[in-house]
Scaffold this active site. Structure first.
Site, PDB file in Angstrom:
ATOM      1  CE  LYS A   1      -4.265  -2.023   1.492  1.00  0.00           C
ATOM      2  NZ  LYS A   1      -3.936  -3.442   1.772  1.00  0.00           N
TER       3      LYS A   1
HETATM    4  C1  PLP Z   1      -4.581  -4.459   1.265  1.00  0.00           C
HETATM    5  C2  PLP Z   1      -3.832  -5.706   1.150  1.00  0.00           C
HETATM    6  C3  PLP Z   1      -4.257  -6.733   0.291  1.00  0.00           C
HETATM    7  C4  PLP Z   1      -5.522  -6.655  -0.513  1.00  0.00           C
HETATM    8  O1  PLP Z   1      -5.494  -5.657  -1.510  1.00  0.00           O
HETATM    9  P1  PLP Z   1      -6.868  -5.038  -2.067  1.00  0.00           P
HETATM   10  O2  PLP Z   1      -6.456  -3.940  -2.956  1.00  0.00           O
HETATM   11  O3  PLP Z   1      -7.630  -4.584  -0.872  1.00  0.00           O
HETATM   12  O4  PLP Z   1      -7.573  -6.141  -2.784  1.00  0.00           O
HETATM   13  C5  PLP Z   1      -3.457  -7.856   0.210  1.00  0.00           C
HETATM   14  N1  PLP Z   1      -2.333  -7.989   0.940  1.00  0.00           N
HETATM   15  C6  PLP Z   1      -1.919  -7.031   1.783  1.00  0.00           C
HETATM   16  C7  PLP Z   1      -0.676  -7.250   2.579  1.00  0.00           C
HETATM   17  C8  PLP Z   1      -2.640  -5.865   1.906  1.00  0.00           C
HETATM   18  O5  PLP Z   1      -2.219  -4.923   2.748  1.00  0.00           O
END
Ligand code: PLP
Length: 465
Positions: free
Chosen positions: A110
């Site tokens: 993220k």
């Molecule tokens: C947010 C997240 C996901 C999922 O991603 P989305 O965009 O919500 O589908 C998967 N793995 C990790 C470590 C995350 O932080």
């Protein structure tokens, strides 16, 4: 480029307004009016670009109201905080490519979007001599990545709701040890979906939203999707350079549908066939794999798993895909989403062929995840975090003729040290960013999942011009 709402209720707006709006004012999600196409010639010219240069090429096709030199500077600043020059390196393990998206400050993918979004916000607020109070709900990783995206920024306060005791210790500490005066952590007694619902309700109160200069940082913000499109293209280019393979398959650990939706946009941009398969990988919270495999988009109960960032039932970005599935018809999207909020389900059985052309889907149980972490470590000496392991399990299950699949590694294993150590039977070395967390001072408010109480708190602590 102009942006429209999936519900058709706003006049088209340029990129900078779309970013500031977050959720569209009619309750829908913002999308570019058209998806730019990249011809084979242009795509070929991108072969040797750095991550940042590629990011500029892609983003500038969606952004025409930030001057070129400013956009380049924003991109450079956003990725300067990463610990590798490649930003998103690919490592090859057996028949899989693992794309490591966890080299940013909070060690989760993220950061790629939120470092950028934080800088875009700061830039636009400076320009407009304005302030913003960011409100978001997190299932774990978004919170810390959002906080690190804006900590210390003068014109921004941030309020992040996380479900009390339902995020990992490391995730919790990553958020609550940021004690900058512009950062407010709120632990709520409830689930992530409760937090998300509160945030949505508060944003739908337009008077409050405007009065408090609220801004969103959840995966509903278009700028986040856009920043994520970049690494899909980066991966395709890398794979074509290294293996002369003109097509790429991806396995994407999915929760809110933001990441895989970026892959969907990338596929529509790139020359036909560049991205072949998008494999949607879920944990036991499987609403999305049921949607793909059975046409059944219906809420189940959220269960806690070892991959908490995917413990989600109503995926906030799904509406964007639904809009395309319904032929870009805002009225039908509106109807479907209203039906979903009333009944908790949408019947998509009539669209199954279409959906299955766009995605394949698989689910990993807790046992599958532990087993995958253990086996992968045994075979390759490489440690997967539980989210990445969901994707790897699904990839190995769907791999055809040993064709390589690119698995997105969404978090550093040290963020989930307990699960990973018990699965591999080995102790892992903690990166400094994590090793030092437990001794730091923390700041956090514990509250009921009550929107009025949370509104009051925001009012008291928000930034004003
Ligand atoms: C947010 C997240 C996901 C999922 O991603 P989305 O965009 O919500 O589908 C998967 N793995 C990790 C470590 C995350 O932080």
């Amino acid at each position: 480029m102009q942006y429209i709402s999936t519900r058709g209720g706003i006049e088209p707006v340029p990129f900078t307004e779309a970013v500031m709006m977050g959720l569209a004012n009619d309750g829908g999600l913002l999308l570019p009016r058209t998806i730019p196409r990249i011809g084979s010639e242009t795509y070929g010219e991108w072969k040797n670009l750095s991550y940042q240069e590629l990011a500029f090429e892609i983003m500038s096709r969606f952004i025409d109201d930030i001057p070129e030199s400013d956009l380049r500077a924003l991109i450079d600043r956003s990725y300067a905080s990463f610990d590798t020059e490649e930003i998103a390196p690919l490592v090859h393990q057996g028949s899989l490519h693992i794309m490591e998206l966890f080299h940013g400050p909070t060690l989760a993918f993220k950061d790629i979007a939120l470092q950028f979004l934080g800088n875009v916000f700061e830039y636009l607020l400076e320009k407009n001599d304005s302030v913003m109070n960011i409100l978001g709900a997190t299932s774990g990783d978004t919170g810390s990545a959002a906080i690190y995206g804006v900590r210390g920024k003068e014109r921004i306060n941030i309020f992040i709701l996380h479900p009390h005791n339902r995020v990992s210790k490391v995730q919790e500490k990553q958020m609550t040890t940021v004690t900058d005066s512009n950062v407010f952590n709120i632990a709520i007694r409830g689930t992530f979906d409760d937090g998300q619902a509160i945030v949505k309700t508060i944003f739908n109160d337009l008077d409050f939203k405007e009065g408090q200069h609220l801004g969103a940082i959840n995966s509903i913000n278009w700028a986040r999707v856009l920043a994520q499109v970049v690494y899909y293209v980066y991966a395709c280019l890398h794979i074509s350079r290294h293996e002369n393979d003109k097509t790429a398959n991806f396995s994407v650990p999915t929760g809110n549908f933001g990441d895989i939706f970026a892959g969907y946009i990338a596929r529509r941009m790139l020359p036909e066939g560049t991205i072949r398969q998008l494999l949607l990988a879920t944990n036991s919270n499987d609403i999305l794999s049921r949607m793909v495999n059975d046409g059944d988009y219906s809420l189940g109960d959220v269960v806690a798993t070892s991959s908490p960032s995917m413990d989600i039932q109503s995926a906030s970005n799904f509406e964007r895909y639904l809009y395309y599935l319904l032929d870009e018809d805002a009225d039908r999207t509106n109807q479907a989403m209203n039906q979903f909020s009333e009944t908790g389900k949408i019947d998509l059985t009539d669209f199954q062929d279409h959906i299955q052309r766009d995605f394949t889907a698989e689910k990993a149980t807790e046992e599958d995840v532990t087993h995958t972490i253990a086996e992968f470590y045994k075979e390759h000496g490489y440690i997967l975090d539980p989210h990445t392991a969901v994707g790897v399990y699904c990839a190995l299950k769907h791999q055809k003729n040993g064709l390589p699949i690119c698995c997105l590694a969404t978090a550093h294993p040290a963020k989930f040290v307990d699960t990973v150590e018990s699965a591999t039977g080995t102790s892992i070395e903690l990166p400094e960013a994590i090793a030092t967390l437990m001794d730091k001072e923390t700041r956090c408010e514990l509250m009921d999942a009550d929107k009025n109480q949370i509104k009051e708190f925001i009012k008291t602590h928000s930034k004003h011009t």
